[in-house]
Design a protein around this motif. Structure first.
Motif, PDB file in Angstrom:
ATOM      1  N   PRO A  43      14.953  -0.148  64.557  1.00  0.00           N
ATOM      2  CA  PRO A  43      15.640  -0.569  63.597  1.00  0.00           C
ATOM      3  C   PRO A  43      14.285  -1.432  62.608  1.00  0.00           C
ATOM      4  O   PRO A  43      13.254  -1.578  63.782  1.00  0.00           O
ATOM      5  CB  PRO A  43      16.471  -1.705  64.376  1.00  0.00           C
ATOM      6  CG  PRO A  43      16.763  -1.207  65.234  1.00  0.00           C
ATOM      7  CD  PRO A  43      16.194  -0.604  65.925  1.00  0.00           C
ATOM      8  N   SER A  44      14.272  -1.447  61.456  1.00  0.00           N
ATOM      9  CA  SER A  44      12.988  -2.202  61.107  1.00  0.00           C
ATOM     10  C   SER A  44      13.981  -3.333  59.888  1.00  0.00           C
ATOM     11  O   SER A  44      14.837  -3.226  60.081  1.00  0.00           O
ATOM     12  CB  SER A  44      12.279  -1.150  60.133  1.00  0.00           C
ATOM     13  OG  SER A  44      12.019  -0.201  60.578  1.00  0.00           O
ATOM     14  N   CYS A  84      20.962   8.592  56.396  1.00  0.00           N
ATOM     15  CA  CYS A  84      20.822   7.778  56.992  1.00  0.00           C
ATOM     16  C   CYS A  84      21.097   7.659  58.061  1.00  0.00           C
ATOM     17  O   CYS A  84      23.235   7.840  57.477  1.00  0.00           O
ATOM     18  CB  CYS A  84      20.270   6.830  55.909  1.00  0.00           C
ATOM     19  SG  CYS A  84      18.689   6.541  54.868  1.00  0.00           S
ATOM     20  N   ASN A 137      28.465  -0.745  63.122  1.00  0.00           N
ATOM     21  CA  ASN A 137      27.388  -0.789  64.688  1.00  0.00           C
ATOM     22  C   ASN A 137      27.848   0.146  65.682  1.00  0.00           C
ATOM     23  O   ASN A 137      26.911   0.068  66.738  1.00  0.00           O
ATOM     24  CB  ASN A 137      26.755  -2.428  64.533  1.00  0.00           C
ATOM     25  CG  ASN A 137      25.756  -2.300  65.579  1.00  0.00           C
ATOM     26  OD1 ASN A 137      25.565  -2.869  66.373  1.00  0.00           O
ATOM     27  ND2 ASN A 137      24.575  -1.605  64.791  1.00  0.00           N
ATOM     28  N   PRO A 143      17.687  -2.237  59.364  1.00  0.00           N
ATOM     29  CA  PRO A 143      17.243  -2.840  60.307  1.00  0.00           C
ATOM     30  C   PRO A 143      18.734  -2.514  61.180  1.00  0.00           C
ATOM     31  O   PRO A 143      18.651  -3.524  62.357  1.00  0.00           O
ATOM     32  CB  PRO A 143      18.016  -4.212  59.899  1.00  0.00           C
ATOM     33  CG  PRO A 143      18.553  -3.759  58.496  1.00  0.00           C
ATOM     34  CD  PRO A 143      18.156  -1.901  57.563  1.00  0.00           C
ATOM     35  N   GLU A 144      19.740  -2.373  61.008  1.00  0.00           N
ATOM     36  CA  GLU A 144      20.692  -1.775  62.453  1.00  0.00           C
ATOM     37  C   GLU A 144      21.070  -0.478  62.603  1.00  0.00           C
ATOM     38  O   GLU A 144      21.053   0.379  61.499  1.00  0.00           O
ATOM     39  CB  GLU A 144      22.233  -3.311  62.205  1.00  0.00           C
ATOM     40  CG  GLU A 144      22.496  -2.625  61.297  1.00  0.00           C
ATOM     41  CD  GLU A 144      23.488  -3.766  60.972  1.00  0.00           C
ATOM     42  OE1 GLU A 144      23.483  -4.574  61.993  1.00  0.00           O
ATOM     43  OE2 GLU A 144      23.894  -3.886  59.275  1.00  0.00           O
ATOM     44  N   GLY A 145      21.756  -0.022  63.439  1.00  0.00           N
ATOM     45  CA  GLY A 145      22.795   1.240  63.814  1.00  0.00           C
ATOM     46  C   GLY A 145      23.641   1.694  62.601  1.00  0.00           C
ATOM     47  O   GLY A 145      24.120   0.355  63.202  1.00  0.00           O
ATOM     48  N   ARG A 146      23.619   2.654  61.979  1.00  0.00           N
ATOM     49  CA  ARG A 146      24.949   1.961  61.326  1.00  0.00           C
ATOM     50  C   ARG A 146      25.858   4.350  61.281  1.00  0.00           C
ATOM     51  O   ARG A 146      25.006   4.833  60.548  1.00  0.00           O
ATOM     52  CB  ARG A 146      24.913   1.836  59.535  1.00  0.00           C
ATOM     53  CG  ARG A 146      24.729   0.700  59.468  1.00  0.00           C
ATOM     54  CD  ARG A 146      25.025   0.588  57.927  1.00  0.00           C
ATOM     55  NE  ARG A 146      24.379  -1.413  57.516  1.00  0.00           N
ATOM     56  CZ  ARG A 146      24.743  -1.514  56.960  1.00  0.00           C
ATOM     57  NH1 ARG A 146      25.903  -1.209  55.881  1.00  0.00           N
ATOM     58  NH2 ARG A 146      24.300  -3.034  56.394  1.00  0.00           N
ATOM     59  N   THR A 163      29.654  -3.188  59.922  1.00  0.00           N
ATOM     60  CA  THR A 163      28.313  -3.516  59.518  1.00  0.00           C
ATOM     61  C   THR A 163      28.985  -4.709  57.887  1.00  0.00           C
ATOM     62  O   THR A 163      29.052  -3.597  56.515  1.00  0.00           O
ATOM     63  CB  THR A 163      27.137  -2.502  59.021  1.00  0.00           C
ATOM     64  OG1 THR A 163      27.850  -1.592  58.492  1.00  0.00           O
ATOM     65  CG2 THR A 163      26.497  -2.091  60.530  1.00  0.00           C
ATOM     66  N   SER A 190      13.360   3.499  58.757  1.00  0.00           N
ATOM     67  CA  SER A 190      14.635   2.910  59.445  1.00  0.00           C
ATOM     68  C   SER A 190      15.466   1.784  58.588  1.00  0.00           C
ATOM     69  O   SER A 190      15.058   0.879  57.926  1.00  0.00           O
ATOM     70  CB  SER A 190      14.326   2.396  60.668  1.00  0.00           C
ATOM     71  OG  SER A 190      13.814   1.369  60.860  1.00  0.00           O
ATOM     72  N   PRO A 213      19.725   3.523  63.487  1.00  0.00           N
ATOM     73  CA  PRO A 213      19.259   2.970  62.438  1.00  0.00           C
ATOM     74  C   PRO A 213      18.049   3.803  61.401  1.00  0.00           C
ATOM     75  O   PRO A 213      18.339   3.932  60.675  1.00  0.00           O
ATOM     76  CB  PRO A 213      18.655   2.161  62.702  1.00  0.00           C
ATOM     77  CG  PRO A 213      17.952   2.639  64.456  1.00  0.00           C
ATOM     78  CD  PRO A 213      18.896   3.834  64.549  1.00  0.00           C
ATOM     79  N   SER A 214      17.934   5.331  61.628  1.00  0.00           N
ATOM     80  CA  SER A 214      17.187   5.970  61.145  1.00  0.00           C
ATOM     81  C   SER A 214      18.027   6.669  59.868  1.00  0.00           C
ATOM     82  O   SER A 214      18.027   6.718  59.924  1.00  0.00           O
ATOM     83  CB  SER A 214      15.865   6.371  62.366  1.00  0.00           C
ATOM     84  OG  SER A 214      16.915   8.283  62.548  1.00  0.00           O
TER      85      SER A 214
END
Length: 556
Positions: A32-33, A300, A357, A334-337, A370, A332, A314-315
């Motif tokens: 995450p970024s 994404c 998430n 801010p969180e995986g989705r 999310t 990326s 998240p990437s």
């Protein structure tokens, strides 16, 4: 994912329960970024009820939205025959739905628009006679919905199914309208059963003519064959050279439809699986003549396996598939989705929203919704493209949609992560069927921006040709306006976070008069149908980042 391990690099990694398939390290994707809060994040507002659970959707040439669902034992609308309706036509002007009838089960269909503007739904699933004996087998179904910006008598008319069928059964297919108006339809399941049993699968494509009639031939497609069981609902984008960019699982290629050949294979996208049942979102970024209509694609989100405990990715990968040294540039969120869908906004930014998430696609297989919108600005440098917009409080999980309306706002609705509708959450079913329709108002229409809209937009023609020809558009702007852009926008067929045929092209313009509130621009159309395939588009006039209300045109 399914307890299955194939023999391509796309089968390697955490999701391969049998362990790594090939020797060598798996390339890691970024974690995450940060995505700082946007200065103005927009807002969500509930405006109505959809009438039916929303699995599929599309903006029609009359400005209304078609919602399409599977056979259900409850919806909010009934048909004259006393059965529940599984499709509705929603009017954003009144926020009211009208029931529409169809003849075959459209559960997990694909779709597109025909060159004449007809909305098309392709494939589906078996009949459920114990729920509704009036609905037939939809595996090979082809459904047509004709609407027009100039003929209001078509409004509210039911889906047409004259009886022609797909060449083979397709549950979870993708579709793309080509430059000549033919329809490329690919992938799907033959029966909706276990995809690790290869005889259940349909890793082929077929061609429909410009009227939506199949050639009757299903042709094996290598990228789909290799990537079973991750091969359904592939991402497909028509590129300016006429080739298709096809992405499935982690793999991608350029495909020549005319010759049935793979032109180029790209390196796998690092990270988890990106297509069903761990679907993320893919967007063809806005096209323009500034770089000779060269395509730029972003993918994404995703996940590791089909289970409620699956981690999500998240990437994002971004690639220019026609570039000489095309390679994935990694970024990326801010969180995986998973089930995150990307939609082009009228100002050329992209909004990513919906999904969860943790978990995957399937009934009851996702959690940790999310809620916040993420705004992606492709024009900014790597590391500065993401910002966080407004948040909703409605979980939009399996079977939800988002699409841009004529007024430049985003419609968000759906979420039906249960086999049959459930209206009240329980411990066993915490996420239930949601009929609420929300409008997300982007930053460009918030506050003072809402008063900066161009007005009195008039087009010299609404029948346009993608051949480099010109048309004129006149409009009024606020005092002090600096510059205008004109775009062609096609929303496509929206389902399962896949936006089939979705594209946007900014057109060359001339004639801006500095300091004048009355403007008339000469606008040059794209050079060919690879850039703008035939069909219905919305023309948006965008002045200093603020769009006028769009108008439908027909591109040929």
């Amino acid at each position: 994912m399914y307890g299955y391990c194939g023999n391509t690099t796309a089968h390697c990694g955490d999701g391969c329960q049998s362990g790594p398939c090939l020797k060598g390290a798996v390339i890691a994707a970024p974690g995450p970024s940060p995505a700082p809060a946007a200065p103005n994040g927009g807002s969500f507002n509930v405006v109505g009820q959809s009438g039916v659970p929303v699995m599929h959707a599309g903006l029609l040439p009359n400005g209304r939205v078609a919602f399409l669902d599977k056979i259900e034992n409850y919806t909010q609308l009934k048909l004259p025959n006393g059965q529940y309706a599984y499709s509705s036509e929603y009017d954003p002007a009144t926020n009211l739905p009208v029931a529409l009838a169809y003849k075959t089960n459209s559960f997990c269909a694909g779709g597109t628009f025909l060159a004449d503007g007809t909305f098309l739904a392709l494939g589906g699933n078996a009949p459920l006679g114990f729920i509704d004996p009036t609905i037939g087998d939809g595996f090979t179904g082809i459904r047509y919905l004709k609407r027009s910006s100039s003929d209001a008598s078509l409004n509210g008319q039911d889906w047409s199914e004259p009886g022609n069928k797909l060449a083979s059964a397709r549950w979870y297919p993708s579709a793309q309208t080509m430059a000549d108006g033919t329809i490329f339809v690919a992938s799907g399941s033959l029966n909706g059963l276990d995809p690790t049993v290869l005889k259940n699968n349909n890793p082929t494509y077929e061609i429909l003519n410009a009227q939506g009639v199949s050639s009757g031939v299903s042709v094996p497609m290598e990228i789909l064959v290799k990537n079973q069981p991750y091969y359904m609902y592939p991402f497909m984008h028509l590129l300016s050279d006429g080739s298709l960019f096809v992405f499935v699982s982690k793999s991608s290629e350029l495909f020549n439809v005319a010759t049935n050949t793979t032109l180029r294979t790209f390196a796998d996208l690092p990270g988890d699986y990106r297509t069903y049942p761990n679907t993320g979102g893919s967007v063809l970024l806005p096209l323009s003549s500034a770089n000779n209509w060269s395509p730029d694609v972003v993918v994404c989100g995703g996940g590791a396996y089909q289970g409620v405990t699956s981690p999500t990715d998240p990437s994002c990968g971004r690639i220019q598939p026609l570039a000489t040294n095309a390679a994935w540039e990694m970024d990326s969120m801010p969180e995986g989705r998973v089930m995150v869908e990307g939609t082009l906004l009228a100002d050329s930014t992209v909004i990513f929203l919906n999904g969860g998430n943790q978990g995957a696609q399937g009934f009851g297989l996702a959690r940790n919704p999310t809620f916040e919108a993420l705004i992606y600005d492709a024009t900014k440098p790597l590391g500065q493209r993401w910002s966080t917009g407004a948040s909703t409080n409605i979980a939009r999980l399996y079977h939800s949609v988002a699409l841009l309306l004529l007024d430049g706002t985003l419609m968000v609705t759906g979420s039906n992560p249960v086999a049959q509708p459930v209206l009240q959450p329980t411990a066993a079913e915490p996420y239930v069927t949601d009929f609420r329709v929300e409008i997300y108002t982007p930053p460009y229409l918030q506050g003072a921006n809402a008063k900066k809209r161009p007005t009195a937009v008039a087009l010299s023609s609404k029948a346009l040709k993608a051949n480099g020809s010109t048309f004129t558009v006149s409009f009024t702007v606020p005092a002090g306006a600096q510059a205008a852009k004109v775009s062609l926008y096609h929303g496509g067929f929206v389902t399962h976070s896949v936006h089939m045929g979705h594209r946007m092209a900014f057109l060359d313009t001339a004639g801006w008069k500095a300091g004048s509130t009355s403007q008339t621009l000469t606008v040059t159309m794209p050079p060919n149908g690879n850039v703008a395939p035939p069909g219905p588009y919305v023309v948006y006039v965008v002045v200093d980042g603020v769009p006028a209300v769009g108008q439908f045109v027909q591109v040929s």
